[in-house]
Design an enzyme around this catalytic site. Structure first.
Site, PDB file in Angstrom:
ATOM      1  N   GLY A 152     -38.431  47.653 -25.538  1.00  0.00           N
ATOM      2  CA  GLY A 152     -38.949  46.291 -25.454  1.00  0.00           C
ATOM      3  C   GLY A 152     -39.252  45.661 -26.799  1.00  0.00           C
ATOM      4  N   HIS A 164     -41.238  57.991 -17.249  1.00  0.00           N
ATOM      5  CA  HIS A 164     -41.064  56.890 -18.202  1.00  0.00           C
ATOM      6  C   HIS A 164     -42.264  56.853 -19.158  1.00  0.00           C
ATOM      7  CE1 HIS A 164     -40.577  52.920 -19.896  1.00  0.00           C
ATOM      8  NE2 HIS A 164     -39.303  53.001 -19.528  1.00  0.00           N
ATOM      9  N   LYS A 184     -38.713  47.590 -14.042  1.00  0.00           N
ATOM     10  CA  LYS A 184     -40.156  47.673 -14.284  1.00  0.00           C
ATOM     11  C   LYS A 184     -40.898  46.792 -13.270  1.00  0.00           C
ATOM     12  CE  LYS A 184     -39.099  48.947 -18.984  1.00  0.00           C
ATOM     13  NZ  LYS A 184     -39.479  49.010 -20.375  1.00  0.00           N
ATOM     14  N   GLU A 195     -43.969  54.526 -20.190  1.00  0.00           N
ATOM     15  CA  GLU A 195     -45.069  53.663 -19.734  1.00  0.00           C
ATOM     16  C   GLU A 195     -45.962  54.411 -18.740  1.00  0.00           C
ATOM     17  OE1 GLU A 195     -42.505  50.427 -18.646  1.00  0.00           O
ATOM     18  OE2 GLU A 195     -42.057  50.115 -20.763  1.00  0.00           O
ATOM     19  N   SER A 237     -33.993  48.858 -25.943  1.00  0.00           N
ATOM     20  CA  SER A 237     -33.337  47.660 -26.476  1.00  0.00           C
ATOM     21  C   SER A 237     -31.812  47.732 -26.437  1.00  0.00           C
ATOM     22  CB  SER A 237     -33.856  47.358 -27.890  1.00  0.00           C
ATOM     23  OG  SER A 237     -35.246  47.095 -27.863  1.00  0.00           O
ATOM     24  N   GLU A 265     -35.521  57.930 -24.562  1.00  0.00           N
ATOM     25  CA  GLU A 265     -36.001  56.572 -24.815  1.00  0.00           C
ATOM     26  C   GLU A 265     -37.075  56.621 -25.902  1.00  0.00           C
ATOM     27  OE1 GLU A 265     -35.224  53.933 -21.105  1.00  0.00           O
ATOM     28  OE2 GLU A 265     -37.218  54.778 -20.961  1.00  0.00           O
ATOM     29  N   ASN A 316     -33.671  49.489 -15.314  1.00  0.00           N
ATOM     30  CA  ASN A 316     -35.067  49.691 -14.923  1.00  0.00           C
ATOM     31  C   ASN A 316     -35.749  48.326 -14.939  1.00  0.00           C
ATOM     32  OD1 ASN A 316     -37.759  50.315 -14.671  1.00  0.00           O
ATOM     33  ND2 ASN A 316     -37.917  51.439 -16.608  1.00  0.00           N
TER      34      ASN A 316
HETATM   35  P1  13P Z   1     -35.800  47.718 -22.942  1.00  0.00           P
HETATM   36  O1  13P Z   1     -34.317  47.811 -22.664  1.00  0.00           O
HETATM   37  O2  13P Z   1     -36.405  46.430 -22.475  1.00  0.00           O
HETATM   38  O3  13P Z   1     -36.114  48.060 -24.365  1.00  0.00           O
HETATM   39  O4  13P Z   1     -36.508  48.860 -22.045  1.00  0.00           O
HETATM   40  C1  13P Z   1     -36.021  50.144 -22.066  1.00  0.00           C
HETATM   41  C2  13P Z   1     -36.667  50.928 -21.002  1.00  0.00           C
HETATM   42  O5  13P Z   1     -37.857  51.181 -21.038  1.00  0.00           O
HETATM   43  C3  13P Z   1     -35.824  51.380 -19.887  1.00  0.00           C
HETATM   44  O6  13P Z   1     -36.473  52.311 -19.093  1.00  0.00           O
END
Ligand code: 13P
Length: 252
Positions: A173, A95, A11, A97, A213, A167, A9
């Site tokens: 992150g 997601h 983003k 976010e 992560s 997740e 992803n």
């Molecule tokens: P990270 O791997 O940067 O923690 O992000 C995970 C994520 O949100 C994948 O959709």
């Protein structure tokens, strides 16, 4: 046997040139990989050029979101049909976010999932609890609500086109990965929810990816868990080398 699904992803990162360079490097590094489904989810502007670059490779393309209409006066939105047209076969939906910053509700996500599937896209549906919810002992309630409402009304045939991505928000992150035991516990619980709501066949068939992560050095131990069927990778998917290393570490 569930085929592992490893997706990146991206983003809101990468301009078109960087995105194409990344997949050109990635596709040669994973060209020999079989037995794993590999997907990258770039930003909308990079989808078509990335799809062109990946033609004939074993890496598929996904969008990061859809709006549940084919077209119309919905300024700023994108339809599943447009993602398909750009070369996508997948989309991410739900997601954290999007839930957090864009206030997407379980009911709206359910509508999006059904619409995306109806249009012919496959869906990675994200769920996961916040740190506050976990520490407050609410993890199972949150996962239950997200699965129950988010996936409500899907048929067994539709589930063949759906992957669930667990997740935990506190792991996204942050560099704090769920331990393999924590991931397995949550994944097993999610699978039990699927079994209760949709039956054993659906529950056994649906892939549950872990996200939060994931890095080259922790991917193998996460993937070794019986209910972890792949990963959804953010930061570490932005570089071809580290994403390819995660793909290869998932080959167990
Ligand atoms: P990270 O791997 O940067 O923690 O992000 C995970 C994520 O949100 C994948 O959709």
């Amino acid at each position: 046997m569930r085929k592992p699904l490893v997706a990146g992803n991206w983003k809101m990162f990468k301009l078109i040139g960087e995105a194409v360079d990344t997949v050109n490097a990635l596709k040669s590094q994973v060209a020999d990989v079989t037995g794993i489904e590999i997907v990258v989810c770039p930003t909308f502007t990079a989808l078509h050029p990335v799809a062109q670059a990946l033609k004939g490779s074993n890496v598929a393309i996904g969008g990061q979101n859809i709006y549940p209409k084919e077209n119309g006066a919905y300024t700023g939105e994108i339809s599943p049909q447009m993602l398909l047209d750009a070369g996508c076969s997948w989309t991410i939906i739900g997601h954290s976010e999007r839930r957090q910053y864009f206030k997407e509700t379980d009911a709206f996500l359910n509508e999006k999932i059904k619409f995306a599937l109806g249009a012919g896209l496959k869906v990675m549906f994200c769920i996961g609890e916040t740190l506050e919810e976990r520490e407050g002992g609410k993890m199972n309630d949150v996962l239950c609500r997200q699965v129950t409402h988010g996936l409500q009304g899907l048929s067994a045939a539709q589930f063949e086109q759906v992957s669930v991505a667990y997740e935990p928000v506190w792991a996204i992150g942050t560099g704090v990965t769920a331990s393999p035991a924590q991931a397995e516990e949550a994944h097993a619980f999610v699978r039990s929810l699927l079994r209760d709501q949709f039956g054993a066949d659906v529950a056994e068939g649906v892939r549950i990816q872990y996200g939060g992560s994931v890095k080259p050095d922790n991917a193998a131990e996460l993937m070794a868990q019986p209910n972890v069927d792949g990963s959804l990778v953010g930061g570490a998917s932005l570089k071809a080398d580290s994403f390819a290393a995660i793909v290869k570490a998932s080959l167990c």
